[in-house]
Design a protein around this motif. Structure first.
Motif, short mmCIF file in Angstrom:
data_model
loop_
_atom_site.label_atom_id
_atom_site.label_comp_id
_atom_site.label_asym_id
_atom_site.label_seq_id
_atom_site.Cartn_x
_atom_site.Cartn_y
_atom_site.Cartn_z
N ARG A 588 -54.14 2.87 -59.86
CA ARG A 588 -52.81 3.41 -60.13
C ARG A 588 -52.91 4.58 -61.09
O ARG A 588 -53.91 4.74 -61.81
CB ARG A 588 -51.90 2.33 -60.73
N PHE A 589 -51.88 5.41 -61.06
CA PHE A 589 -51.77 6.48 -62.03
C PHE A 589 -51.25 5.92 -63.35
O PHE A 589 -50.36 5.06 -63.37
CB PHE A 589 -50.79 7.56 -61.55
N LEU A 590 -51.81 6.38 -64.45
CA LEU A 590 -51.22 6.15 -65.76
C LEU A 590 -50.26 7.31 -66.03
O LEU A 590 -50.61 8.47 -65.78
CB LEU A 590 -52.29 6.08 -66.85
N GLU A 591 -49.10 6.99 -66.54
CA GLU A 591 -48.07 8.01 -66.68
C GLU A 591 -47.62 8.17 -68.12
O GLU A 591 -46.52 7.74 -68.50
CB GLU A 591 -46.88 7.69 -65.78
N PRO A 592 -48.44 8.81 -68.94
CA PRO A 592 -47.95 9.16 -70.28
C PRO A 592 -46.85 10.20 -70.15
O PRO A 592 -46.80 10.95 -69.16
CB PRO A 592 -49.19 9.74 -70.98
N PRO A 593 -45.92 10.25 -71.12
CA PRO A 593 -44.81 11.21 -71.01
C PRO A 593 -45.31 12.63 -70.77
O PRO A 593 -46.29 13.07 -71.38
CB PRO A 593 -44.10 11.08 -72.36
#
Length: 815
Positions: A588-593
């Protein structure tokens, strides 16, 4: 008897007026002067009765069609003789709307003597004309030639007149002259003139010459073709100039199509062998290829040339004893040294190839003689004040030696090619410099102090040579507390400027990481730096007229992984999302702001934390890696899933699998890839104590720490650790704020950390002789490998690293 007027005949005199039927209705003074007839002798008669022979058919057609006509006609004079006169007929409309004809004169030839005189003048003009002129009858048999024809063909007039075109008294003429006969036959068939430019070698010429030729029909007054005339002008100089211009135009399209030096040199050799040379060699000074600036060449000096290209009309270039890429060292003569310094081509023969001759021995003299080489041109390759090498042109199959025109062509061709070769040389040097700078800044392996936290594998793939090296980079930076910083970035643009900007940003990241700032604060500081770099670039561009530096911009992702907590904190500035592959195979993608790219300014960056189980793989990359899948999340995830979600796959193998998705021949951007497999520190590697605010807590901390070191079998480190704990805990209890925590971490080094809730950071100072305090941190600095402090959400942490197996005992300086 009527007396003819003594008034002179004048052009433009009115002769008379006639109806459409031809009846003359008026007769003017011009008619009286022309034919000696009075109006009473002509008015009422037909205009056509005044002709001594039937009127020309062209006149009758124009009369019937009411069209203006002018020409020469034969009229009967009152005295009985024939008068040749030029007349003009113009149709007009009378008051009743009927057409009448206004007849006036355009000039006249008054008698046989005058006609003979004019014919003689015409013959003199044709005979004395320097251009060849031939007149043939309808059977294409020559009926007249001027002396220029006889002189050009090397024949007497009687050997040409009476013979068909393409032949003479000695037999058939060369094929180019037979083509003239074919053109004349076409003119007879079509009645249309032809212009062409054959190349003819006459007996008096050493080489074929170009002749701009016209073949045109000769018509009678009725418009019928009665003969064919030929005229020609020597256009050899113009032909050679056009040929040279065509070769140069073709060279401008075919030479320098890439920034590859060897290919550019080969393109020069190919164009030359197709147009005016049989064998071509291109040699570059070896020092120039090593990055040195070429200088002057002294007579007798042995110069190191590198053969970069050669072409021949013969398969395999048998004329050359030097292979492409081979180093050879011909001796340069005085004349070629002067030519190289003066930057002009030199014309020579095989005899000039020896050591004392006029040419450098770019091929062996024996080889030249063996293959029949009889003419040579050596042209320096010089551009922007730098001597690059030498292009040498040879002839052996072509019978004609090089002439001055060929010398000029070789010089112009080499001069143009030298600019392209210099462009390729400069680009290659800049590209190698950029790559060297980039690879120097990129980590080659995991730093030893980060080995317990992560395993890494990485790749950097530059763009294709036509695009240039970009500003992609990544880094792995050890931090305090066994943590590790992971960073990947991409500078806008390509070339040395992008690489230099990348170097400055990479250095800034390392400096800020050593200061242990948080990811969002680090990106904020980088953003300010990029803004300053952009302002400096704009100031430099405005200070130098005509100079415009590219705008500075970059994307970046900065992450900090803690092997104690198993969490990863990260912030990003316009960079692609990282990918997390957990041990169970999920991707999965990690989605930091999302933050703005660096250089925008004025907008905040935010931090996000993610759980990263031991054995997980984090993938950090630049957008050049995903290529055609960019902007398609499912396609990107599929690419990473295929490469990373394979049980037991090594990181190096996973890197290769990901790079296999990048097209090999058309990379439009750099690609950087950093794969990180996380590790975790077990409970038996970490010890934590919460300390009381009482001074007795120092002794308690020492005892507890010594027991742990004994359990860890680190008795050799107990003495130094006891001193360090005493100093750090004492400072925290005295100057900090509760609660106070002590933590020991057993990694490749022994890490000692003391935390409190005060944000005041300590600093090292040198105590004076009678000062009671100020020596504690100095002792810590002397006994440990490194020490420092970092800010935490609740206060600060003072840390120190103690070598587990020191190479030499720690040295206590006198305090």
């Amino acid at each position: 008897m009527h007396k003819e007027s003594a008034e002179p005949f004048r052009q433009g005199d009115g002769v008379g007026v006639a109806r459409m039927s031809g009846e003359l209705t008026a007769w003017g003074p011009g008619g009286r002067r022309l034919l000696g007839l009075d109006p009473e002798e002509t008015v009422g008669r037909s205009f056509f009765d005044l002709f001594s022979e039937p009127a020309p058919s062209a006149l009758r057609r124009c009369w019937a069609g009411r069209e203006t006509w002018s020409g020469v006609v034969l009229l009967r004079h009152r005295e009985g003789h024939v008068k040749r006169a030029g007349i003009r007929l113009r149709p007009l409309s009378d008051g009743a709307g009927d057409t009448v004809w206004l007849i006036d004169t355009t000039g006249a030839t008054t008698g046989g003597d005058r006609a003979g005189e004019l014919a003689l003048l015409k013959q003199w003009a044709i005979d004395q004309m320097p251009l060849p002129v031939t007149l043939c009858d309808r059977g294409l048999v020559r009926i007249a030639v001027n002396p220029a024809v006889a002189t050009g063909l090397g024949r007497a007039e009687q050997e040409l007149v009476g013979f068909r075109l393409g032949e003479d008294a000695r037999g058939p003429l060369p094929p180019p002259l037979k083509a003239v006969a074919e053109a004349a036959e076409q003119v007879l068939r079509t009645g249309e003139p032809i212009a062409f430019e054959p190349r003819v070698k006459t007996p008096r010429d050493a080489a074929p010459r170009a002749w701009l030729s016209w073949v045109y029909p000769v018509r009678d007054p009725e418009g019928q073709v009665q003969a064919v005339a030929l005229a020609a002008a020597d256009s050899t100089a113009q032909y050679q100039a056009r040929l040279r211009l065509n070769v140069l135009n073709e060279a401008s399209e075919r030479v320098g199509t890439t920034l590859d030096l060897a290919r550019t040199a080969d393109e020069l050799a190919q164009v030359a062998t197709e147009h005016f040379a049989d064998f071509v060699t291109v040699d570059i000074l070896d020092g120039v290829l090593r990055g040195e600036e070429g200088g002057g060449v002294d007579p007798g000096e042995t110069v190191a040339f590198r053969r970069v290209a050669q072409r021949s009309v013969l398969p395999g270039c048998p004329e050359s004893g030097v292979k492409p890429g081979q180093l050879h060292t011909p001796e340069v003569s005085a004349s070629i040294a002067r030519a190289l310094k003066a930057v002009r081509p030199v014309l020579g023969r095989p005899d000039d190839l020896d050591a004392g001759g006029r040419l450098p021995a770019t091929i062996a003299r024996s080889m030249a003689l063996e293959h029949g080489i009889h003419s040579i041109v050596a042209a320096p390759l010089h551009a922007r004040g730098v001597m690059l090498g030498l292009a040498t042109f040879f002839r052996h199959s072509a019978p004609n030696p090089f002439n001055d025109e060929d010398l000029r062509l070789a010089g112009e061709l080499s001069s143009r090619a030298a600019v392209y070769i210099d462009n390729a040389r400069r680009y290659t040097r800049e590209r190698l410099t950029s790559l060297a700078l980039q690879r120097t800044l990129l980590p080659e392996r995991v730093p030893l102090r980060s080995a317990a936290a992560v395993d890494i594998a990485s790749r950097y793939l530059p763009a294709t040579a036509a695009i240039g090296v970009g500003g992609d980079w990544f880094d792995v930076i050890p931090l305090s507390g066994a943590r590790v910083a992971l960073v990947v970035g991409d500078v806008v643009g390509h070339g040395i400027h992008a690489s230099a900007t990348m170097g400055r940003l990479c250095t800034a990241v390392r400096t800020l990481a050593d200061a242990d700032v948080t990811p969002d604060e680090l990106l904020t500081q980088l953003d300010d730096l990029v803004l300053r770099l952009d302002e400096q670039a704009a100031a430099k561009g405005s200070a130098v007229p005509g100079t415009e530096l590219a705008e500075v911009g970059a994307t970046c992702l900065y992450a900090v992984y803690d092997p104690v907590s198993g969490r990863c904190a990260m912030a990003r500035a316009g960079h692609p999302l990282p990918v997390l592959v957990t041990p169970d195979g999920s991707v999965r993608f990690l989605e930091p702001p999302a933050g703005p790219p660096l250089g925008v300014g004025g907008l905040p960056f935010e931090v996000a934390e993610f759980d990263t189980p031991e054995g997980s793989v984090l993938a950090f990359y630049t957008d050049g890696l995903v290529g055609d899948a960019r902007g398609e999340p499912e396609a990107e995830l599929g690419m990473f899933r295929e490469a990373l979600a394979v049980p037991g796959r090594e990181l190096e193998s996973a890197c290769d699998a990901l790079l296999s998705h990048v097209p090999a021949g058309r990379r439009s951007d750099d690609a950087a890839l950093l794969l990180v497999r996380t590790k975790a520190l077990t409970d038996d590697q970490v010890a934590v104590w919460q300390l009381t605010q009482d001074p007795s807590g120092v002794a308690e901390a020492r005892r507890s720490a010594m027991d742990v070191l004994a359990a860890w079998n680190l008795r050799d480190q107990q003495f130094v650790t006891e001193l360090v704990i005493s100093e750090l805990v004492t400072n925290a209890l005295r100057y900090g704020k509760p609660p106070v925590q002590l933590r020991l971490i057993r990694d490749t080094v022994l890490i000692c950390e003391v935390s409190d809730t005060s944000s005041t950071a300590p600093h090292l100072r040198r105590a004076r002789t009678f000062d009671e305090g100020g020596r504690g941190l100095l002792i810590v600095a002397q006994l440990t490998r490194r020490w420092g402090s970092r800010q935490t959400p609740t206060g600060k942490t003072i840390w120190a690293e103690i070598p587990i197996v020191p190479s030499t005992p720690p040295l206590l300086h006198k305090i």
